[in-house]
Design a protein around this motif. Structure first.
Motif, short mmCIF file in Angstrom:
data_model
loop_
_atom_site.label_atom_id
_atom_site.label_comp_id
_atom_site.label_asym_id
_atom_site.label_seq_id
_atom_site.Cartn_x
_atom_site.Cartn_y
_atom_site.Cartn_z
N GLY A 1 0.81 -1.21 0.00
CA GLY A 1 0.00 0.00 0.00
C GLY A 1 0.85 1.26 0.00
N ARG A 2 1.93 1.23 0.76
CA ARG A 2 2.83 2.37 0.78
C ARG A 2 3.49 2.58 -0.58
NH1 ARG A 2 6.15 1.68 6.44
NH2 ARG A 2 4.52 2.45 7.81
N GLY A 3 3.86 1.48 -1.22
CA GLY A 3 4.47 1.57 -2.55
C GLY A 3 3.52 2.18 -3.56
N TRP A 4 2.26 1.75 -3.54
CA TRP A 4 1.27 2.33 -4.45
C TRP A 4 1.05 3.81 -4.14
CZ3 TRP A 4 -0.37 0.69 -8.89
CH2 TRP A 4 -0.31 -0.66 -9.19
N ALA A 5 1.06 4.17 -2.86
CA ALA A 5 0.87 5.58 -2.48
C ALA A 5 2.01 6.45 -3.00
CB ALA A 5 0.75 5.70 -0.96
N VAL A 6 3.24 5.95 -2.90
CA VAL A 6 4.40 6.72 -3.40
C VAL A 6 4.28 6.90 -4.91
CG1 VAL A 6 6.89 6.65 -3.76
CG2 VAL A 6 5.95 6.09 -1.54
N GLY A 7 3.92 5.84 -5.62
CA GLY A 7 3.77 5.92 -7.08
C GLY A 7 2.66 6.88 -7.49
N ALA A 8 1.54 6.80 -6.80
CA ALA A 8 0.42 7.69 -7.12
C ALA A 8 0.79 9.15 -6.84
CB ALA A 8 -0.81 7.29 -6.32
N GLU A 9 1.47 9.38 -5.74
CA GLU A 9 1.89 10.75 -5.39
C GLU A 9 2.85 11.30 -6.45
OE1 GLU A 9 3.96 13.05 -1.61
OE2 GLU A 9 3.52 10.92 -1.49
N PHE A 10 3.75 10.46 -6.93
CA PHE A 10 4.70 10.86 -7.96
C PHE A 10 3.96 11.28 -9.24
CE2 PHE A 10 7.45 9.59 -11.56
CZ PHE A 10 8.52 10.45 -11.33
N VAL A 11 3.04 10.46 -9.69
CA VAL A 11 2.30 10.74 -10.92
C VAL A 11 1.43 11.99 -10.77
CG1 VAL A 11 0.50 9.86 -12.47
CG2 VAL A 11 2.35 8.37 -11.74
N VAL A 12 0.75 12.11 -9.65
CA VAL A 12 -0.12 13.27 -9.43
C VAL A 12 0.69 14.56 -9.38
CG1 VAL A 12 -1.66 14.37 -7.74
CG2 VAL A 12 -1.99 11.97 -8.37
N THR A 13 1.86 14.52 -8.77
CA THR A 13 2.71 15.71 -8.73
C THR A 13 3.08 16.16 -10.14
OG1 THR A 13 3.64 15.01 -6.60
CG2 THR A 13 4.90 16.63 -7.86
N ILE A 14 3.44 15.24 -10.98
CA ILE A 14 3.80 15.58 -12.37
C ILE A 14 2.58 16.14 -13.11
CG2 ILE A 14 4.54 14.64 -14.59
CD1 ILE A 14 6.31 12.71 -12.99
N LEU A 15 1.44 15.51 -12.96
CA LEU A 15 0.24 15.97 -13.67
C LEU A 15 -0.20 17.36 -13.22
CD1 LEU A 15 -1.88 12.69 -13.81
CD2 LEU A 15 -0.63 13.79 -15.67
N VAL A 16 -0.16 17.60 -11.92
CA VAL A 16 -0.59 18.91 -11.40
C VAL A 16 0.35 20.02 -11.86
CG1 VAL A 16 -0.84 20.27 -9.28
CG2 VAL A 16 -1.88 18.00 -9.44
N THR A 17 1.64 19.80 -11.77
CA THR A 17 2.57 20.85 -12.19
C THR A 17 2.50 21.08 -13.70
OG1 THR A 17 4.38 19.24 -12.28
CG2 THR A 17 4.17 20.54 -10.26
N THR A 18 2.29 20.03 -14.47
CA THR A 18 2.14 20.20 -15.92
C THR A 18 0.89 21.00 -16.23
OG1 THR A 18 3.30 18.12 -16.30
CG2 THR A 18 1.98 18.98 -18.12
N PHE A 19 -0.19 20.74 -15.51
CA PHE A 19 -1.43 21.49 -15.73
C PHE A 19 -1.24 22.96 -15.36
CE2 PHE A 19 -5.65 22.95 -14.27
CZ PHE A 19 -6.32 22.84 -15.48
N ILE A 20 -0.51 23.22 -14.29
CA ILE A 20 -0.23 24.62 -13.91
C ILE A 20 0.57 25.30 -15.02
CG2 ILE A 20 1.08 26.07 -12.29
CD1 ILE A 20 0.26 24.04 -10.09
N GLY A 21 1.55 24.61 -15.56
CA GLY A 21 2.32 25.16 -16.68
C GLY A 21 1.45 25.43 -17.89
N TYR A 22 0.50 24.53 -18.16
CA TYR A 22 -0.43 24.71 -19.28
C TYR A 22 -1.28 25.97 -19.07
CZ TYR A 22 -4.31 23.74 -22.43
OH TYR A 22 -5.27 23.84 -23.41
N LEU A 23 -1.76 26.16 -17.85
CA LEU A 23 -2.56 27.36 -17.55
C LEU A 23 -1.73 28.64 -17.71
CD1 LEU A 23 -4.63 26.18 -14.45
CD2 LEU A 23 -5.40 26.40 -16.82
N ILE A 24 -0.50 28.61 -17.25
CA ILE A 24 0.37 29.77 -17.39
C ILE A 24 0.63 30.06 -18.87
CG2 ILE A 24 2.73 30.61 -16.98
CD1 ILE A 24 2.57 29.21 -14.24
N ASP A 25 0.84 28.99 -19.65
CA ASP A 25 1.02 29.16 -21.10
C ASP A 25 -0.20 29.81 -21.74
OD1 ASP A 25 3.58 28.26 -21.62
OD2 ASP A 25 2.95 26.17 -21.83
N GLY A 26 -1.37 29.40 -21.32
CA GLY A 26 -2.59 29.98 -21.87
C GLY A 26 -2.74 31.44 -21.51
N TYR A 27 -2.35 31.81 -20.32
CA TYR A 27 -2.49 33.19 -19.87
C TYR A 27 -1.48 34.11 -20.54
CZ TYR A 27 -2.97 37.16 -16.73
OH TYR A 27 -3.18 38.41 -16.23
N PHE A 28 -0.23 33.66 -20.63
CA PHE A 28 0.83 34.51 -21.19
C PHE A 28 1.12 34.24 -22.66
CE2 PHE A 28 2.02 34.60 -16.62
CZ PHE A 28 1.96 35.97 -16.44
#
Length: 97
Positions: A35-62
């Motif tokens: 369970g801990r291993g799956w949590a670490v993997g999920a946290e890793f993927v979500v971190t990448i997705l969230v930061t990429t989405f933030i970058g996408y929003l910044i790209d759209g604004y600027f």
């Protein structure tokens, strides 16, 4: 012949009971580690997705497509890797496991 079937059935029942006794149950060290291993993997993927989405929003604004998204993707990968390493170090230091 009927006696053979009865002993085969009892033998099968005893083997099933033995397999159930040795199976990993929720709450054991193995299942907690999984369970801990799956949590670490999920946290890793979500971190990448969230930061990429933030970058996408910044790209759209600027109107800087795709540069902010690429930069934030790389930052997210670095942050996710760092967080996964910290969490793994915590698991290694945990005396219960």
């Amino acid at each position: 012949m009927a006696d053979d079937r009865n002993t085969e059935s009892e033998s099968l029942d005893s083997r099933i009971a033995a397999a159930k006794a040795t199976a990993t149950r929720p709450g054991t060290a193995d299942s907690r580690a999984e369970g801990r291993g799956w949590a670490v993997g999920a946290e890793f993927v979500v971190t990448i997705l969230v930061t990429t989405f933030i970058g996408y929003l910044i790209d759209g604004y600027f109107q800087t497509r795709p540069w902010a998204m690429i930069v934030f993707l790389l930052l997210g990968f670095a942050a996710g890797t760092r967080r996964a390493m910290q969490t793994s170090k915590q698991f290694d230091a945990d005396p219960k496991d």
